[in-house]
Design a protein around this motif. Sequence first.
Motif, PDB file in Angstrom:
ATOM      1  N   TYR A  10       0.837  -1.204   0.000  1.00  0.00           N
ATOM      2  CA  TYR A  10       0.000   0.000   0.000  1.00  0.00           C
ATOM      3  C   TYR A  10       0.874   1.258   0.000  1.00  0.00           C
ATOM      4  N   GLY A  11       1.882   1.301   0.884  1.00  0.00           N
ATOM      5  CA  GLY A  11       2.755   2.464   0.960  1.00  0.00           C
ATOM      6  C   GLY A  11       3.522   2.694  -0.325  1.00  0.00           C
ATOM      7  N   ASN A  12       3.947   1.614  -0.963  1.00  0.00           N
ATOM      8  CA  ASN A  12       4.708   1.711  -2.207  1.00  0.00           C
ATOM      9  C   ASN A  12       3.844   2.209  -3.364  1.00  0.00           C
ATOM     10  N   VAL A  13       2.645   1.653  -3.494  1.00  0.00           N
ATOM     11  CA  VAL A  13       1.768   1.996  -4.615  1.00  0.00           C
ATOM     12  C   VAL A  13       1.115   3.363  -4.425  1.00  0.00           C
ATOM     13  N   VAL A  14       0.622   3.634  -3.210  1.00  0.00           N
ATOM     14  CA  VAL A  14      -0.148   4.860  -2.976  1.00  0.00           C
ATOM     15  C   VAL A  14       0.749   6.049  -2.644  1.00  0.00           C
ATOM     16  N   HIS A  15       1.785   5.822  -1.823  1.00  0.00           N
ATOM     17  CA  HIS A  15       2.600   6.939  -1.341  1.00  0.00           C
ATOM     18  C   HIS A  15       4.038   6.925  -1.864  1.00  0.00           C
ATOM     19  N   GLY A  16       4.367   5.989  -2.728  1.00  0.00           N
ATOM     20  CA  GLY A  16       5.697   5.970  -3.325  1.00  0.00           C
ATOM     21  C   GLY A  16       6.810   5.562  -2.391  1.00  0.00           C
ATOM     22  N   ILE A  17       6.504   4.853  -1.306  1.00  0.00           N
ATOM     23  CA  ILE A  17       7.533   4.386  -0.370  1.00  0.00           C
ATOM     24  C   ILE A  17       8.382   3.316  -1.063  1.00  0.00           C
ATOM     25  N   GLU A  18       9.693   3.494  -1.052  1.00  0.00           N
ATOM     26  CA  GLU A  18      10.584   2.526  -1.691  1.00  0.00           C
ATOM     27  C   GLU A  18      11.422   1.747  -0.679  1.00  0.00           C
ATOM     28  N   ASP A  19      11.737   2.378   0.438  1.00  0.00           N
ATOM     29  CA  ASP A  19      12.482   1.692   1.497  1.00  0.00           C
ATOM     30  C   ASP A  19      11.491   1.291   2.582  1.00  0.00           C
ATOM     31  N   CYS A  20      11.300   0.003   2.782  1.00  0.00           N
ATOM     32  CA  CYS A  20      10.275  -0.462   3.721  1.00  0.00           C
ATOM     33  C   CYS A  20      10.597  -0.075   5.160  1.00  0.00           C
ATOM     34  N   GLY A  21      11.856   0.223   5.457  1.00  0.00           N
ATOM     35  CA  GLY A  21      12.225   0.557   6.827  1.00  0.00           C
ATOM     36  C   GLY A  21      12.088  -0.626   7.766  1.00  0.00           C
ATOM     37  N   CYS A  22      12.142  -1.829   7.201  1.00  0.00           N
ATOM     38  CA  CYS A  22      11.904  -3.043   7.981  1.00  0.00           C
ATOM     39  C   CYS A  22      12.918  -3.236   9.103  1.00  0.00           C
ATOM     40  N   PHE A  23      14.117  -2.687   8.922  1.00  0.00           N
ATOM     41  CA  PHE A  23      15.178  -2.906   9.897  1.00  0.00           C
ATOM     42  C   PHE A  23      15.542  -1.631  10.649  1.00  0.00           C
ATOM     43  N   GLY A  24      14.614  -0.662  10.665  1.00  0.00           N
ATOM     44  CA  GLY A  24      14.820   0.543  11.447  1.00  0.00           C
ATOM     45  C   GLY A  24      16.097   1.279  11.090  1.00  0.00           C
ATOM     46  N   ASN A  25      16.951   1.511  12.092  1.00  0.00           N
ATOM     47  CA  ASN A  25      18.193   2.262  11.884  1.00  0.00           C
ATOM     48  C   ASN A  25      19.303   1.462  11.217  1.00  0.00           C
ATOM     49  N   LEU A  26      19.089   0.172  11.016  1.00  0.00           N
ATOM     50  CA  LEU A  26      20.130  -0.660  10.416  1.00  0.00           C
ATOM     51  C   LEU A  26      20.067  -0.527   8.893  1.00  0.00           C
ATOM     52  N   ASP A  27      20.540   0.627   8.391  1.00  0.00           N
ATOM     53  CA  ASP A  27      20.452   0.927   6.972  1.00  0.00           C
ATOM     54  C   ASP A  27      21.307   0.021   6.101  1.00  0.00           C
ATOM     55  N   ILE A  28      22.181  -0.756   6.729  1.00  0.00           N
ATOM     56  CA  ILE A  28      23.073  -1.607   5.942  1.00  0.00           C
ATOM     57  C   ILE A  28      22.307  -2.692   5.201  1.00  0.00           C
ATOM     58  N   VAL A  29      21.051  -2.923   5.567  1.00  0.00           N
ATOM     59  CA  VAL A  29      20.275  -3.966   4.908  1.00  0.00           C
ATOM     60  C   VAL A  29      19.181  -3.379   4.031  1.00  0.00           C
ATOM     61  N   SER A  30      19.288  -2.095   3.668  1.00  0.00           N
ATOM     62  CA  SER A  30      18.318  -1.493   2.771  1.00  0.00           C
ATOM     63  C   SER A  30      18.385  -2.190   1.414  1.00  0.00           C
ATOM     64  N   MET A  31      17.231  -2.336   0.765  1.00  0.00           N
ATOM     65  CA  MET A  31      17.178  -3.043  -0.501  1.00  0.00           C
ATOM     66  C   MET A  31      16.115  -2.427  -1.395  1.00  0.00           C
ATOM     67  N   PRO A  32      16.204  -2.664  -2.715  1.00  0.00           N
ATOM     68  CA  PRO A  32      15.202  -2.125  -3.633  1.00  0.00           C
ATOM     69  C   PRO A  32      13.840  -2.759  -3.411  1.00  0.00           C
ATOM     70  N   VAL A  33      12.815  -2.170  -4.042  1.00  0.00           N
ATOM     71  CA  VAL A  33      11.435  -2.618  -3.835  1.00  0.00           C
ATOM     72  C   VAL A  33      11.254  -4.081  -4.206  1.00  0.00           C
ATOM     73  N   TRP A  34      11.747  -4.467  -5.383  1.00  0.00           N
ATOM     74  CA  TRP A  34      11.534  -5.843  -5.849  1.00  0.00           C
ATOM     75  C   TRP A  34      12.170  -6.855  -4.898  1.00  0.00           C
ATOM     76  N   ALA A  35      13.331  -6.495  -4.338  1.00  0.00           N
ATOM     77  CA  ALA A  35      14.010  -7.409  -3.422  1.00  0.00           C
ATOM     78  C   ALA A  35      13.228  -7.568  -2.115  1.00  0.00           C
ATOM     79  N   THR A  36      12.534  -6.516  -1.695  1.00  0.00           N
ATOM     80  CA  THR A  36      11.712  -6.604  -0.483  1.00  0.00           C
ATOM     81  C   THR A  36      10.591  -7.617  -0.661  1.00  0.00           C
ATOM     82  N   TYR A  37       9.945  -7.572  -1.828  1.00  0.00           N
ATOM     83  CA  TYR A  37       8.863  -8.531  -2.094  1.00  0.00           C
ATOM     84  C   TYR A  37       9.400  -9.958  -2.179  1.00  0.00           C
ATOM     85  N   VAL A  38      10.547 -10.118  -2.838  1.00  0.00           N
ATOM     86  CA  VAL A  38      11.151 -11.455  -2.966  1.00  0.00           C
ATOM     87  C   VAL A  38      11.535 -11.995  -1.593  1.00  0.00           C
TER      88      VAL A  38
END
Length: 306
Positions: free
Chosen positions: A93-121
């Motif tokens: 929802y955030g990606n489609v409606v609000h253009g969110i690309e970084d899910c923020g799944c790991f909070g401050n641990l930015d070392i694991v940031s990944m592109p949108v497609w990789a988040t779904y995979v």
Amino acid sequence: MRKTFVVSPTLRYVFRLLVGILFLFSSVGKLTDTEAFGQLIVSYGFPWTSILAPVIAVLEMALGLALVLDLFPRITVPVTLGVLLVFTGAFFYGNVVHGIEDCGCFGNLDIVSMPVWATYVRNAVLLLLLIAGWEKADAANPEVSRWSICLWALGVAAALFFGGYTFELPQFYKERVDMKHPLLGLEVERTPLPQFIQTSPDSTYAVYVFSYSCVSCINSLPAILEYQDPAICDKVIGLAVNEDKDNAIHNYYNITFPVIHVGNSLSHFTHTVPTLLFIQNNRIKFVVEGGAPSSWWFRKGYLENL
């Protein structure tokens, strides 16, 4: 006679262990700054649920520990599955409606940031691991170690402590509390701002008061950079209470708006850092404390209400 593939109990546990480790990693990243995680929830378009930021982080810790310690897998696995599906749906929802690309799944641990497609995979793989690690109904009940329960309880207690320690009431709720900021509604000339900046009644300004040693301040910088859109304001100005040694943060975020060192000159006017001041017609129209909302929410929640 065709043979059927049977997953051994040990392999099922390995699947659950992998998911549990990832949940623990995600929880720790959020618990280090649940205030920033709450702001991320707001950017997803769910401002009312931002107050649940520490609860979500603690829930992840509880589920991750239970999976790692192999506590009650018949209950833990389906609950984790449901939580992961909710997270995936929220990100979609955030990606489609609000253009969110970084899910923020790991909070401050930015070392694991990944592109949108990789988040779904990644989420799809986690769902498959959980399904494969789900204990059958006729599986023998494993013995539960008292030490495992004690470790789980200690981990959850620690998560509750850190979640509460790093949490601050989201700005969405602060605005609904009867508290008026001392700068709100004042003309610029009646504040200390003119000694640092010059404003014009024909322009709008976003003035960001922050510290280079403040985690929430630094986490809000990407949003502040987006405010340089003419649809938001004519000019962004930074007022830093300390200096950026070796310009490390300045260069990392490629800060393109002017930053002026003000020291403690605004300390008696600002309750906290970061503080965002929006100026229109040489008057401070609103004040945002504790973190900068995303550019989308800034327009939706603030500018459209002017």
